[in-house]
Enzyme design. Sequence first.
Site, mmCIF file in Angstrom:
data_model
loop_
_atom_site.group_PDB
_atom_site.id
_atom_site.type_symbol
_atom_site.label_atom_id
_atom_site.label_comp_id
_atom_site.label_asym_id
_atom_site.label_seq_id
_atom_site.Cartn_x
_atom_site.Cartn_y
_atom_site.Cartn_z
ATOM 1 N N HIS A 84 9.117 -1.809 0.201
ATOM 2 C CA HIS A 84 8.899 -1.349 -1.179
ATOM 3 C C HIS A 84 10.192 -0.711 -1.688
ATOM 4 O O HIS A 84 10.935 -0.103 -0.897
ATOM 5 C CB HIS A 84 7.794 -0.290 -1.224
ATOM 6 C CG HIS A 84 6.505 -0.684 -0.563
ATOM 7 N ND1 HIS A 84 6.296 -0.539 0.787
ATOM 8 C CD2 HIS A 84 5.360 -1.212 -1.070
ATOM 9 C CE1 HIS A 84 5.071 -0.956 1.101
ATOM 10 N NE2 HIS A 84 4.480 -1.371 -0.003
ATOM 11 N N ALA A 114 -2.933 -3.240 -1.481
ATOM 12 C CA ALA A 114 -3.884 -2.187 -1.828
ATOM 13 C C ALA A 114 -3.512 -1.694 -3.221
ATOM 14 O O ALA A 114 -2.331 -1.553 -3.525
ATOM 15 C CB ALA A 114 -3.773 -1.042 -0.824
HETATM 16 O O1 LIG Z 1 1.100 -2.658 -2.082
HETATM 17 P P1 LIG Z 1 0.862 -2.259 -0.700
HETATM 18 O O2 LIG Z 1 2.003 -2.543 0.201
HETATM 19 O O3 LIG Z 1 -0.454 -2.789 -0.172
HETATM 20 O O4 LIG Z 1 0.701 -0.646 -0.673
HETATM 21 C C1 LIG Z 1 0.068 0.134 -1.674
HETATM 22 O O5 LIG Z 1 -0.333 1.335 -1.048
HETATM 23 C C2 LIG Z 1 0.720 2.341 -1.137
HETATM 24 C C3 LIG Z 1 0.178 3.546 -1.833
HETATM 25 O O6 LIG Z 1 -0.953 4.061 -1.261
HETATM 26 C C4 LIG Z 1 1.809 1.709 -1.968
HETATM 27 O O7 LIG Z 1 2.796 1.173 -1.140
HETATM 28 C C5 LIG Z 1 1.061 0.625 -2.720
HETATM 29 O O8 LIG Z 1 1.909 -0.407 -3.182
HETATM 30 N N1 LIG Z 2 0.509 2.831 -8.222
HETATM 31 C C1 LIG Z 2 -0.553 2.833 -7.422
HETATM 32 N N2 LIG Z 2 -0.490 2.201 -6.245
HETATM 33 C C2 LIG Z 2 -1.595 2.225 -5.475
HETATM 34 N N3 LIG Z 2 -1.810 1.680 -4.282
HETATM 35 C C3 LIG Z 2 -3.072 1.978 -3.918
HETATM 36 N N4 LIG Z 2 -3.674 2.719 -4.856
HETATM 37 C C4 LIG Z 2 -2.756 2.882 -5.837
HETATM 38 C C5 LIG Z 2 -2.800 3.556 -7.100
HETATM 39 O O1 LIG Z 2 -3.785 4.166 -7.507
HETATM 40 N N5 LIG Z 2 -1.660 3.487 -7.851
#
Ligand SMILES: O=P(O)(O)O[C@H]1O[C@H](CO)[C@@H](O)[C@H]1O
Ligand SMILES: Nc1nc2[nH]cnc2c(=O)[nH]1
Length: 281
Positions: A84, A114
């Site tokens: 990321h 997620a």
């Molecule tokens: O997108 P993935 O890698 O699933 O992860 C999600 O979860 C993390 C935040 O909780 C952030 O990195 C968001 O992008």
């Molecule tokens: N920006 C963002 N990323 C997430 N990844 C998992 N949950 C969230 C959220 O509520 N906001």
Amino acid sequence: MKQCYEDYEATADWLRSKTAQRPKVAIICGSGLGGLAELLHNKVVFPYKDIPLFPQTTVEGHQGQLVFGTLEGQQCVCMQGRFHTYEGYDLKQVTYPVRVFSLLGVKTLILTNASGGLNSSYKVGDIMLIKDQINLPGLVGNNPLCGPNEDRFGERFLCMSDAYDSDLIALAQQTAEEQGIEEFMQKGVYCMVSGPTYESVTEGRALRTLGADTVGMSTALEVVVARHCGLRVLGFSLITNMVVTEYDSKQRANHAEVLETTRMRTQVLEGLVTKIVAKIQ
Ligand SMILES: O=P(O)(O)O[C@H]1O[C@H](CO)[C@@H](O)[C@H]1O
Ligand SMILES: Nc1nc2[nH]cnc2c(=O)[nH]1
């Protein structure tokens, strides 16, 4: 760090020299969703730290290894953990593996993530098939294709109106029906923000107004680069929490809740992706 075509080739050559597997499907696993890689047969595992020029994962729920293997007879490569920009990686590093996959001969990229739900009809634990995305960092200049174009991967100006493959979406919907999980399947728009902060109330409302159904901190950049090198793309967003859009709410977004929800749905998502992979031509 400035990546050149030869860097991607060097990584792909190294991987080719270490395994005879030649995957046609790549899967990038989101936060807490790396369990899918465990389902592969005849696994060949490469910790990211051993792969030349690969970044390292730093986020909980992102294991940090590349797993080659067979899923339902289909040769796959699975990223157990992604990168990321909020970790400090630049746009080219975050998307580095996608170009390597393309050089390895991958034709289809499946991404999971997620995300926070913005659409008020969604519930925590729903799985959204991504039909489109808002690449918010990209819209303001942070697009991984900025800089000299590498013609050997793709053209300078990339069309994104067909980014998520409609045939793969239809296949996923049909498979979800066969699995009897339509009740928590959604189809909608994923918005990428850079993070690592979760949204303020007004940011959440603004993203909803923009047309986003979920928000997260990944995926969109990988999809841009995948489309640039001609990969077909399918994406799933697991709604791990609802974005707080009311000032009197007592809810507070946190990564522990995100990981907890992925545990609740990980098997369902794994089952769905497995059955889809089996049908990919
Ligand atoms: O997108 P993935 O890698 O699933 O992860 C999600 O979860 C993390 C935040 O909780 C952030 O990195 C968001 O992008
Ligand atoms: N920006 C963002 N990323 C997430 N990844 C998992 N949950 C969230 C959220 O509520 N906001």
